[in-house]
Design a protein around this motif. Structure first.
Motif, PDB file in Angstrom:
ATOM      1  N   TRP A 103       0.810  -1.218   0.000  1.00 27.88           N
ATOM      2  CA  TRP A 103       0.000   0.000   0.000  1.00 27.88           C
ATOM      3  C   TRP A 103       0.840   1.265   0.000  1.00 27.88           C
ATOM      4  O   TRP A 103       0.367   2.328  -0.400  1.00 27.88           O
ATOM      5  CB  TRP A 103      -0.969  -0.003   1.189  1.00 27.88           C
ATOM      6  CG  TRP A 103      -2.195  -0.750   0.836  1.00 27.88           C
ATOM      7  CD1 TRP A 103      -2.534  -2.021   1.192  1.00 27.88           C
ATOM      8  CD2 TRP A 103      -3.245  -0.299  -0.031  1.00 27.88           C
ATOM      9  NE1 TRP A 103      -3.718  -2.383   0.611  1.00 27.88           N
ATOM     10  CE2 TRP A 103      -4.180  -1.344  -0.139  1.00 27.88           C
ATOM     11  CE3 TRP A 103      -3.482   0.886  -0.721  1.00 27.88           C
ATOM     12  CZ2 TRP A 103      -5.336  -1.234  -0.908  1.00 27.88           C
ATOM     13  CZ3 TRP A 103      -4.632   0.988  -1.478  1.00 27.88           C
ATOM     14  CH2 TRP A 103      -5.536  -0.053  -1.573  1.00 27.88           C
ATOM     15  N   LEU A 104       2.075   1.166   0.450  1.00 21.03           N
ATOM     16  CA  LEU A 104       2.949   2.345   0.407  1.00 21.03           C
ATOM     17  C   LEU A 104       3.226   2.749  -1.041  1.00 21.03           C
ATOM     18  O   LEU A 104       3.285   3.933  -1.366  1.00 21.03           O
ATOM     19  CB  LEU A 104       4.260   2.054   1.145  1.00 21.03           C
ATOM     20  CG  LEU A 104       4.128   1.804   2.654  1.00 21.03           C
ATOM     21  CD1 LEU A 104       5.476   1.449   3.257  1.00 21.03           C
ATOM     22  CD2 LEU A 104       3.537   3.024   3.345  1.00 21.03           C
ATOM     23  N   VAL A 105       3.410   1.755  -1.915  1.00 23.72           N
ATOM     24  CA  VAL A 105       3.621   2.050  -3.335  1.00 23.72           C
ATOM     25  C   VAL A 105       2.372   2.711  -3.917  1.00 23.72           C
ATOM     26  O   VAL A 105       2.450   3.713  -4.642  1.00 23.72           O
ATOM     27  CB  VAL A 105       3.964   0.755  -4.110  1.00 23.72           C
ATOM     28  CG1 VAL A 105       4.150   1.061  -5.591  1.00 23.72           C
ATOM     29  CG2 VAL A 105       5.206   0.104  -3.538  1.00 23.72           C
ATOM     30  N   ARG A 292      -6.482  10.415  -1.369  1.00 17.24           N
ATOM     31  CA  ARG A 292      -5.337  10.206  -0.480  1.00 17.24           C
ATOM     32  C   ARG A 292      -5.796   9.788   0.918  1.00 17.24           C
ATOM     33  O   ARG A 292      -5.231   8.906   1.543  1.00 17.24           O
ATOM     34  CB  ARG A 292      -4.502  11.486  -0.424  1.00 17.24           C
ATOM     35  CG  ARG A 292      -3.127  11.323   0.195  1.00 17.24           C
ATOM     36  CD  ARG A 292      -2.233  12.506  -0.114  1.00 17.24           C
ATOM     37  NE  ARG A 292      -2.802  13.765   0.328  1.00 17.24           N
ATOM     38  CZ  ARG A 292      -3.248  14.724  -0.491  1.00 17.24           C
ATOM     39  NH1 ARG A 292      -3.179  14.534  -1.799  1.00 17.24           N
ATOM     40  NH2 ARG A 292      -3.752  15.835  -0.017  1.00 17.24           N
ATOM     41  N   LYS A 293      -6.858  10.457   1.411  1.00 17.54           N
ATOM     42  CA  LYS A 293      -7.395  10.106   2.727  1.00 17.54           C
ATOM     43  C   LYS A 293      -7.921   8.675   2.744  1.00 17.54           C
ATOM     44  O   LYS A 293      -7.762   7.950   3.721  1.00 17.54           O
ATOM     45  CB  LYS A 293      -8.524  11.066   3.106  1.00 17.54           C
ATOM     46  CG  LYS A 293      -8.066  12.433   3.595  1.00 17.54           C
ATOM     47  CD  LYS A 293      -9.260  13.271   4.031  1.00 17.54           C
ATOM     48  CE  LYS A 293      -8.809  14.631   4.558  1.00 17.54           C
ATOM     49  NZ  LYS A 293      -9.975  15.462   4.953  1.00 17.54           N
ATOM     50  N   SER A 294      -8.551   8.281   1.638  1.00 13.90           N
ATOM     51  CA  SER A 294      -9.107   6.929   1.595  1.00 13.90           C
ATOM     52  C   SER A 294      -7.999   5.881   1.677  1.00 13.90           C
ATOM     53  O   SER A 294      -8.166   4.843   2.321  1.00 13.90           O
ATOM     54  CB  SER A 294      -9.956   6.735   0.336  1.00 13.90           C
ATOM     55  OG  SER A 294      -9.173   6.827  -0.834  1.00 13.90           O
ATOM     56  N   VAL A 295      -6.849   6.155   1.049  1.00  7.07           N
ATOM     57  CA  VAL A 295      -5.728   5.210   1.131  1.00  7.07           C
ATOM     58  C   VAL A 295      -5.175   5.175   2.549  1.00  7.07           C
ATOM     59  O   VAL A 295      -4.819   4.111   3.071  1.00  7.07           O
ATOM     60  CB  VAL A 295      -4.628   5.572   0.116  1.00  7.07           C
ATOM     61  CG1 VAL A 295      -3.432   4.649   0.278  1.00  7.07           C
ATOM     62  CG2 VAL A 295      -5.163   5.458  -1.303  1.00  7.07           C
ATOM     63  N   ASN A 296      -5.092   6.341   3.205  1.00  2.00           N
ATOM     64  CA  ASN A 296      -4.618   6.374   4.594  1.00  2.00           C
ATOM     65  C   ASN A 296      -5.526   5.539   5.499  1.00  2.00           C
ATOM     66  O   ASN A 296      -5.055   4.777   6.347  1.00  2.00           O
ATOM     67  CB  ASN A 296      -4.565   7.816   5.102  1.00  2.00           C
ATOM     68  CG  ASN A 296      -3.438   8.614   4.476  1.00  2.00           C
ATOM     69  OD1 ASN A 296      -2.431   8.044   4.065  1.00  2.00           O
ATOM     70  ND2 ASN A 296      -3.586   9.920   4.385  1.00  2.00           N
ATOM     71  N   TRP A 297      -6.845   5.705   5.339  1.00  2.00           N
ATOM     72  CA  TRP A 297      -7.787   4.910   6.122  1.00  2.00           C
ATOM     73  C   TRP A 297      -7.624   3.426   5.805  1.00  2.00           C
ATOM     74  O   TRP A 297      -7.645   2.579   6.705  1.00  2.00           O
ATOM     75  CB  TRP A 297      -9.223   5.344   5.825  1.00  2.00           C
ATOM     76  CG  TRP A 297      -9.688   6.511   6.648  1.00  2.00           C
ATOM     77  CD1 TRP A 297      -9.932   7.787   6.231  1.00  2.00           C
ATOM     78  CD2 TRP A 297      -9.983   6.504   8.066  1.00  2.00           C
ATOM     79  NE1 TRP A 297     -10.346   8.585   7.279  1.00  2.00           N
ATOM     80  CE2 TRP A 297     -10.390   7.824   8.411  1.00  2.00           C
ATOM     81  CE3 TRP A 297      -9.945   5.520   9.045  1.00  2.00           C
ATOM     82  CZ2 TRP A 297     -10.754   8.157   9.719  1.00  2.00           C
ATOM     83  CZ3 TRP A 297     -10.297   5.855  10.345  1.00  2.00           C
ATOM     84  CH2 TRP A 297     -10.700   7.160  10.670  1.00  2.00           C
TER      85      TRP A 297
END
Length: 545
Positions: A103-105, A292-297
């Motif tokens: 997920w970091l990529v 971006r927020k959705s990926v953080n969640w």
């Protein structure tokens, strides 16, 4: 001759399920009915292509993060990883690490630029500065192939899970289960589109986290919250001793398994950023910031879940006999449900049957939500990229486009049912890793080159997609996954010559290399103005939908 739904004999672990089978069927039925109600409700709100493909771009960062988690935490996460850890200890846990690090990529390289640059599919981004028809054809083909590989894992998981619960041992019965899942997924997508699929995925994510947390707490209570005691008991019960907690039980035995581990790691870490059903989720939010927020969640939710796989996998190894796990399913895919049964009181107890039913219903929810997302990704790509922009040359109406997507859902579902029936004895985590390898070989190089390399051309894109796709799929066909081993798809055949179970070590670098080679050998020149426009849009969101 065996009947279609004869009582289970080999998996004695599910014996308790026989007495409580009406309860199990009722729980399954309640979940299916509830999700169908959600789907019909969402389907009534689907009015145009934006609603069908992107849910009207109305979901918040948190909602989309929850849906991404529901889409990503598949049968591989819940059934396959728990089984891999239960059978191979430390080496099985490597799947959890790879799936999470990936997920970091996606966060750093793909999520925001993709949301800013595209409209409905991966093909929108790739075709922005290339020749439309050949690139969209390639993107659509790749999306469908990757989605079908991923669907195989979900179908295999569904067949194993429901067969265990209903006591189905005949091959015909297991194929019928796979067909049932396929029919349900077709209904979800054709009626609900992205809105229905997203709500089902959100509900499923909550259920999966709650179910995993419940089993984790019960396992830890069993061992007085002493993780060291849990791991020690798992090592002792596995029959492998200290080796169970050390690298090398599955990977690292010899040069081949060491290379297989490197190949698996590459596929898992790089594959997420190229998975079509994950990429289209970035289009369901209104802004790049929300993406971006959705990926953080998603990272937070998925990370918490993968920590719990330690308790699920090692708990199964500690409390269940390895022989019993293998008797139920050769690849260990039933370890988590059987752990739930054991921790609830055992096969003959009401508590064990109830917990088995609840956890299995959650796992079934996981499968249904993921197959719906995968089917939507592949049908959307066919309709939007191939039908509208290649076959109809951009002249189809929105109504015709959505109709094409719905019909392609039926066809893709039928293909998935047929192939899923063949893959029912393979470990679902391993099958998903193959999908990751294909995605990382064909999709990721082209996406990154398109977004970040000014000279990239149409020929480079085609060489990268088709080269990565053909090499990855070709190596899989001639690998032990398909033939040559008792756990292979065709266990009675032996035509493999590629020794690795995952092709990523060869096909991923080849995909990147062919993208570069095709570009430098191309006679056409990239349009610098188009690249500048894409760069501004991808970084700032200016001009994004």
């Amino acid at each position: 001759m065996t009947t279609l739904f004869e009582p289970a004999t080999a998996p004695a672990l599910a014996a308790g399920a026989t007495e409580h089978r009406p309860l199990i069927i009722t729980l399954f039925g309640l979940f299916v009915v509830a999700t169908l109600i959600i789907t019909v409700w969402a389907g009534r709100q689907t009015k145009d292509a934006a609603d069908f493909y992107a849910g009207g771009r109305q979901f918040t960062g948190f909602q989309n993060g929850l849906a991404i988690s529901g889409d990503y935490m598949s049968a591989a996460s819940f059934l396959g990883i728990a089984g891999a850890i239960a059978l191979f200890g430390y080496d099985g846990f490597l799947y959890s690490i790879g799936f999470l690090v990936a997920w970091l990529v996606a966060l750093l390289l793909v999520a925001e630029p993709l949301r800013n640059s595209g409209r409905y599919t991966m093909g929108d981004v790739l075709a922005f500065r290339m020749r439309q028809r050949p690139v969209r054809t390639a993107a659509g083909t790749s999306t469908i192939v990757v989605s079908i590989f991923y669907l195989l894992a979900q179908m295999a998981g569904a067949g194993v899970l429901v067969s265990l619960l209903l006591g189905i041992t005949s091959d015909g019965g297991k194929v019928a289960v796979v067909a049932l899942v396929g029919v349900l997924m077709i209904v979800y997508v054709t009626i609900g589109g992205m809105k229905g699929t997203t709500w089902v995925q959100m509900v499923k994510a909550v259920l999966l986290i709650a179910g995993a947390l419940l089993i984790t707490l019960m396992v830890l209570i069993k061992f007085n919250f002493n993780v060291s005691e849990l791991l020690g008991k798992a090592a002792e019960n596995s029959g492998q001793g200290a080796k169970f907690l050390e690298p090398g039980l599955k990977y690292g035995k010899d040069a081949t398994t060491k290379l297989d581990f490197i190949s698996l790691g590459l596929a898992l870490v790089l594959g997420t950023a190229g998975l079509p059903h994950i990429l289209i989720r970035f289009y369901t939010v209104p802004t790049a910031q929300a993406a971006r927020k959705s990926v953080n969640w998603a990272i937070g939710i998925i990370g918490a879940f993968y920590l719990m796989t330690i308790a699920l996998g090692f708990g199964a190894a500690a409390l269940l006999k390895r022989a019993d796990i293998l008797a139920s399913n050769k690849a260990g895919n039933t370890a988590a449900p059987l752990l739930a049964q054991e921790i609830g009181g055992g096969a003959d107890s009401t508590g064990g049957a109830i917990l088995l039913a609840v956890i299995s219903a959650v796992a079934f929810a996981t499968i249904l939500a993921v197959v719906a997302g995968l089917t939507l990704a592949s049908s959307s790509s066919f309709a939007h990229d191939i039908y509208v922009n290649v076959i109809r040359r951009g002249k189809a109406t929105e109504k015709e486009e959505v109709r094409a997507a719905r019909w392609s859902t039926v066809v893709i579902g039928a293909v998935a049912i047929g192939l899923g029936a063949l893959a029912r004895d393979l470990n679902v985590a391993g099958l998903v890793a193959l999908a990751f390898a294909v995605a990382a070989s064909a999709n990721l190089p082209t996406i990154l080159y398109s977004l970040f390399w000014k000279r990239f051309t149409t020929q480079g894109a085609l060489w990268s997609i088709y080269g990565g796709l053909i090499s990855a799929v070709g190596l899989v066909l001639f690998s032990p996954v398909v033939s040559g081993k008792p756990t292979s798809m065709f266990k009675d055949a032996d035509f493999y010559w590629f020794p690795l179970e995952n092709p990523g070590l060869i096909s991923i670098p080849l995909g990147f290399f062919l993208g570069w080679l095709g570009t430098v050998l191309s006679k056409e020149k990239a349009d610098p103005a188009k690249f500048a426009e894409l760069e501004v849009r991808s970084l700032t969101g200016t001009g994004a939908v």
